[in-house]
Write a protein that holds these residues in place. Structure first.
Motif, mmCIF file in Angstrom:
data_model
loop_
_atom_site.group_PDB
_atom_site.id
_atom_site.type_symbol
_atom_site.label_atom_id
_atom_site.label_comp_id
_atom_site.label_asym_id
_atom_site.label_seq_id
_atom_site.Cartn_x
_atom_site.Cartn_y
_atom_site.Cartn_z
ATOM 1 N N UNK A 1 -4.310 6.075 15.654
ATOM 2 C CA UNK A 1 -5.706 5.635 15.712
ATOM 3 C C UNK A 1 -6.188 5.133 14.355
ATOM 4 N N UNK B 1 -5.558 1.348 13.723
ATOM 5 C CA UNK B 1 -6.491 0.368 14.299
ATOM 6 C C UNK B 1 -7.950 0.706 13.983
ATOM 7 N N UNK B 2 -8.127 1.565 12.983
ATOM 8 C CA UNK B 2 -9.470 1.870 12.500
ATOM 9 C C UNK B 2 -10.352 2.581 13.525
ATOM 10 N N UNK B 3 -9.706 3.332 14.438
ATOM 11 C CA UNK B 3 -10.501 4.202 15.311
ATOM 12 C C UNK B 3 -10.808 5.502 14.571
ATOM 13 N N UNK C 1 -3.675 -1.834 21.512
ATOM 14 C CA UNK C 1 -3.463 -0.397 21.689
ATOM 15 C C UNK C 1 -3.546 -0.022 23.162
ATOM 16 N N UNK D 1 -3.809 3.385 25.609
ATOM 17 C CA UNK D 1 -4.216 4.789 25.507
ATOM 18 C C UNK D 1 -3.579 5.634 26.608
ATOM 19 N N UNK E 1 -8.231 3.869 29.811
ATOM 20 C CA UNK E 1 -9.514 3.323 29.358
ATOM 21 C C UNK E 1 -9.783 1.927 29.889
ATOM 22 N N UNK E 2 -9.431 1.697 31.139
ATOM 23 C CA UNK E 2 -9.815 0.426 31.773
ATOM 24 C C UNK E 2 -11.316 0.442 32.009
ATOM 25 N N UNK E 3 -11.903 -0.745 32.153
ATOM 26 C CA UNK E 3 -13.339 -0.830 32.438
ATOM 27 C C UNK E 3 -13.527 -0.713 33.956
ATOM 28 N N UNK E 4 -14.095 0.394 34.416
ATOM 29 C CA UNK E 4 -14.110 0.655 35.859
ATOM 30 C C UNK E 4 -14.994 -0.300 36.659
ATOM 31 N N UNK F 1 -12.215 -9.616 26.811
ATOM 32 C CA UNK F 1 -12.087 -9.855 25.364
ATOM 33 C C UNK F 1 -11.655 -11.291 25.040
ATOM 34 N N UNK G 1 -3.812 -6.057 29.522
ATOM 35 C CA UNK G 1 -5.092 -6.334 28.870
ATOM 36 C C UNK G 1 -4.913 -6.431 27.353
ATOM 37 N N UNK G 2 -4.112 -5.515 26.797
ATOM 38 C CA UNK G 2 -3.863 -5.560 25.350
ATOM 39 C C UNK G 2 -3.089 -6.820 24.974
ATOM 40 N N UNK H 1 -4.631 -10.401 24.122
ATOM 41 C CA UNK H 1 -5.139 -10.786 22.799
ATOM 42 C C UNK H 1 -4.023 -11.244 21.875
ATOM 43 N N UNK I 1 -14.118 4.296 26.548
ATOM 44 C CA UNK I 1 -14.656 2.969 26.844
ATOM 45 C C UNK I 1 -15.060 2.248 25.557
ATOM 46 N N UNK J 1 -10.989 -1.748 20.065
ATOM 47 C CA UNK J 1 -9.631 -2.212 19.792
ATOM 48 C C UNK J 1 -9.413 -3.635 20.325
ATOM 49 N N UNK J 2 -10.135 -3.978 21.381
ATOM 50 C CA UNK J 2 -10.014 -5.343 21.919
ATOM 51 C C UNK J 2 -10.817 -6.344 21.085
ATOM 52 N N UNK K 1 -14.203 -6.428 20.696
ATOM 53 C CA UNK K 1 -15.598 -6.660 21.090
ATOM 54 C C UNK K 1 -16.528 -6.088 20.016
#
Ligand SMILES: Nc1ncnc2c1ncn2[C@@H]1O[C@H](COP(=O)(O)OP(=O)(O)O)[C@@H](O)[C@H]1O
Ligand SMILES: [Mg+2]
Lengths: 248, 219
Positions: free
Chosen positions: A47, A50-52, A88, A90, A94-97, A108, A156-157, A160, B121, B127-128, B130
């Motif tokens: 993490x 990727x700057x989380x 990344x 996970x 963490x998909x957008x439901x 994105x 999805x990753x 990009x 979320x 990470x994408x 946004x």
């Protein structure tokens, strides 16, 4: 040439030192598997790339640009530029439901890369094909199995166009019979020489797909080496103990 | 009890219902966005803003709507010095009380909706690539509204029934005409008609929100 260089990375949460002087390098096109007991700091390490998470000391250099140098972060736009080179995946997808598979892939690229509808559509068609989910484009994540969700997350990753893919236990939340389909996609990426860092508990997968294994314990990189060397002639007792327990 | 009588008393009651419906729409249209502003304030990093919003929510949820309405109608004008400038039309004062009161409830509902959103979320969005605004508008808010929908539905049905409080400040509305007719004609019929009209309004709302919940089921 190293694509990622981490030196003397330190991270603590309050009084808990989670990463203690972690250093490693990753070469372009290399596939790295990171193994180690839970709580050893694997996720925090990933993490931080990727700057989380913000580290408290040390340096992270990606493609010759410093994300953070001696504990001092680059400016906002540089951070964005550097982290945008990494994708990344996970543990919990963490998909957008509220978005369909197609929309999850397109969000994105559309808003960040400003691609046109047609570009987004054709890119996502290619990637959905690649992860074997072409027929699920219009489906919401809630109607997918765990394995399908994770494959969508990978696609999805990839939308990009990252140079580096990071995976944090991509199969740990899956029923055992669904791990294979996800691992197959990652294996395919390895064959295409995608640079990848994969935190995993799947020892046989790590052995099979990784060029190099990093064993982390207690906030440190204890040992790293080729799968053969690390699995068959570990240097450290701690590594052997861990492997004995993990392979049982 | 003739059909003629029912038709005859229904007419003023339906006119009264217009006031009820007007109040309903003013309250719902103004209090939802206002409530959302308070939600953002509560979550703001600027402490005085958060403190202000929390106090506001505490006061307006912790006191009766009736008290707030009486306060705006009859309380403000008796304030020393400035009171004479604060004489509002009673319907306007009532609207104000409703909007401010319901905004506090909606703020809490939306706050709950935001809390229900997994931190993954935000992380996936970041990470994408946004930015904060894109994350908020494209990822977080749609999910927040979806989570909040059943509670918003409940609250709006309560709002329909709360409009009867206008009776207390003598703004003629549905209940007022019903009560007048009961007193005048010595019959209980107008109360039943009023009840039916309220039920019709809540039925329409229920169906509307059921539709929204199905529409945004994401399955
Ligand atoms: N946000 C956080 N706040 C406090 N402690 C944390 C946080 N994230 C992780 N930790 C702690 O840091 C340690 C390492 O966690 P993690 O990096 O998730 O390990 P791993 O992925 O190897 O299981 C654990 O003790 C965990 O409890
Ligand atoms: Mg972990």
């Amino acid at each position: 040439m190293a694509i990622i260089e981490v030196s003397h990375m330190k991270k603590s949460f309050g009084h808990l030192d989670v990463l203690k002087d972690v250093s490693f390098e990753i070469q372009k096109n290399e596939v790295i598997a990171v193994i180690g007991p839970s709580g050893s700091g694997k996720s925090t390490m990933l993490r931080s790339l990727v700057h989380l998470e913000e580290i408290n000391g040390g340096s992270i250099k990606v493609q010759d640009q410093y994300l953070v140098k001696d504990g001092v972060y680059s400016n906002h736009s540089q951070i964005k530029a550097i982290t945008s080179r990494m994708g990344m995946v996970f543990q919990h997808f963490n998909l957008f439901p509220h978005l369909t598979v197609q929309e999850n892939l397109g969000l994105a690229p559309k808003h960040v890369k400003k691609l046109t509808k047609e570009e987004v559509r054709s890119n996502s068609a290619v990637l959905l094909q690649k992860v074997g989910l072409s027929e699920k484009a219009e489906v919401y994540p809630g109607n997918l199995s765990g394995g399908q969700k994770q494959r969508v997350a990978i696609a999805r990753a990839l939308m990009m166009n990252p140079d580096i893919m990071l995976f944090d236990e991509p199969t740990s939340a899956l029923d055992p019979e669904l791990t294979g389909e996800v691992l197959a996609v990652i294996k395919q990426l390895a064959e295409e020489h995608m640079t990848m860092v994969i935190v995993t508990h799947e020892m046989s997968f790590a052995k099979e797909v990784a060029d190099r294994i990093i064993f982390m314990d207690n906030g440190q990189v204890m040992e790293s080496g080729s799968p053969d060397q690390l699995f068959h002639q570990p240097k450290m007792d701690r590594t052997r103990e861990f492997l004995n327990r993990a392979m049982r | 009890m003739s059909m003629d009588y029912i038709v005859q008393i229904s007419k003023p009651m339906l006119e009264g219902a217009q006031t009820t419906i007007l109040l309903f729409f003013i309250a719902i249209i103004a209090s939802i966005p206002l409530g959302f502003v308070f939600t953002l304030m509560v979550r703001s990093a600027i402490k005085p803003l958060a403190w202000l919003a929390n106090t506001y929510i505490y006061v307006f949820r912790g006191t009766p709507l009736l008290l707030q309405m009486l306060f705006f109608c009859f309380g403000l004008p008796v304030l020393p010095v400035i009171g004479e400038y604060l004489v509002l039309d009673r319907f306007v004062a009532a609207c104000l009380a409703f909007v401010l009161n319901y905004a506090a409830y909606f703020a809490e509902i939306f706050r709950g909706g935001l809390l229900a959103i997994d931190k993954g979320q935000y992380e996936a969005s970041k990470v994408l690539g946004l930015n904060k605004w894109q994350t908020t508008t494209k990822v977080i808010l749609p999910q927040m509204f979806r989570v909040a929908l059943p509670a918003v539905s409940n609250e709006s049905i309560t709002l329909v029934k709360d409009t009867a409080l206008l009776y207390a400040v003598a703004v003629p509305e549905l209940l007022h005409f019903a009560y007048t007719a009961v007193n005048r004609d010595f019959t209980i019929m107008p109360f039943f008609i009023a009840g039916v009209i309220y039920l019709l309004m809540t039925l329409v709302l229920t169906l509307f929100f059921k539709f929204l919940e199905r529409r945004f089921k994401y399955e």
